[in-house]
Design a protein around this motif. Structure first.
Motif, short mmCIF file in Angstrom:
data_model
loop_
_atom_site.label_atom_id
_atom_site.label_comp_id
_atom_site.label_asym_id
_atom_site.label_seq_id
_atom_site.Cartn_x
_atom_site.Cartn_y
_atom_site.Cartn_z
N ALA B 46 0.85 -1.20 0.00
CA ALA B 46 0.00 0.00 0.00
C ALA B 46 0.88 1.23 0.00
O ALA B 46 1.71 1.41 0.90
CB ALA B 46 -0.91 0.00 1.22
N PHE B 47 0.71 2.07 -1.00
CA PHE B 47 1.30 3.40 -1.01
C PHE B 47 0.22 4.37 -0.49
O PHE B 47 -0.87 3.95 -0.12
CB PHE B 47 1.78 3.77 -2.42
N GLU B 48 0.54 5.65 -0.46
CA GLU B 48 -0.39 6.63 0.10
C GLU B 48 -1.72 6.62 -0.65
O GLU B 48 -2.79 6.75 -0.04
CB GLU B 48 0.22 8.03 0.05
N ASN B 49 -1.65 6.47 -1.96
CA ASN B 49 -2.86 6.68 -2.77
C ASN B 49 -3.33 5.44 -3.52
O ASN B 49 -4.46 5.41 -4.01
CB ASN B 49 -2.60 7.79 -3.80
N VAL B 50 -2.50 4.42 -3.64
CA VAL B 50 -2.85 3.27 -4.47
C VAL B 50 -1.95 2.11 -4.06
O VAL B 50 -0.97 2.31 -3.31
CB VAL B 50 -2.69 3.64 -5.97
N ARG B 51 -2.25 0.92 -4.53
CA ARG B 51 -1.47 -0.27 -4.17
C ARG B 51 -0.62 -0.74 -5.35
O ARG B 51 -0.97 -0.52 -6.51
CB ARG B 51 -2.41 -1.39 -3.74
#
Lengths: 111, 111
Positions: B46-51
């Motif tokens: 998981a990144f801040e905005n999307v995986r």
């Protein structure tokens, strides 16, 4: 890797296409997204949370762009839009673009 | 394509890897991201905005997953985690997974 206690942000994922115009039409007819940029050689679609780029196979590799400090990975290449980036390869040969956004124009000094 | 006046959301981008463990280590050492799932055959960061998903080349194609109504594209395949999806190919042969998230458990009726 960075100072703030947040996660890094993916700026875009770029996939290879044969025809940019046809590909933009296919996606915009099926998904709610905005065309941020488009010419004959590449395009950038904005989704709610991240961007999807289309690149011609003979011009660019597919890649994942993550916002960070490209200078930590090599000599950043400055792009015309003010962004700068370095491409690195993960252990599998996938291309990761570490991308610094264009610096904000400094606001006029308050008086 | 949908009712709300917003853009569609990308759930994840999946790229092919040779060794999931080595790849997760490479990314987590360089980028601020959380390991949402990991086993020997795939992983999800998981990144801040999307995986960002890692899949083994012999098991899954690289793909872009967009949240939507898979039933509009074919017969959805139900996954063990409650999500369902359909894979479609764009005009270039890129794989797009149209993904419906697991339905929320209905809250207890208010009394």
């Amino acid at each position: 890797m960075n100072k703030e206690n947040t996660l890094d942000t993916m700026h875009h994922a770029a996939i290879r296409v044969k025809d940019v115009k046809e590909t933009v039409e296919w996606y915009t007819q099926r998904f709610r997204c905005n065309v941020e940029y488009q010419d004959a050689s590449w395009a950038m679609l904005a989704f709610e949370n991240v961007r999807l780029a289309f690149v011609l196979a003979e011009q660019h590799p597919p890649h994942i762009a993550i916002i960070g400090d490209p200078g930590a990975y090599g000599e950043p290449k400055l792009h015309r839009d003010g962004t700068s980036s370095v491409y690195v390869k993960d252990p599998n040969g996938n291309n990761i673009e570490v991308l610094a956004l264009a610096p904000e124009i400094a606001p006029a000094a308050k008086s």
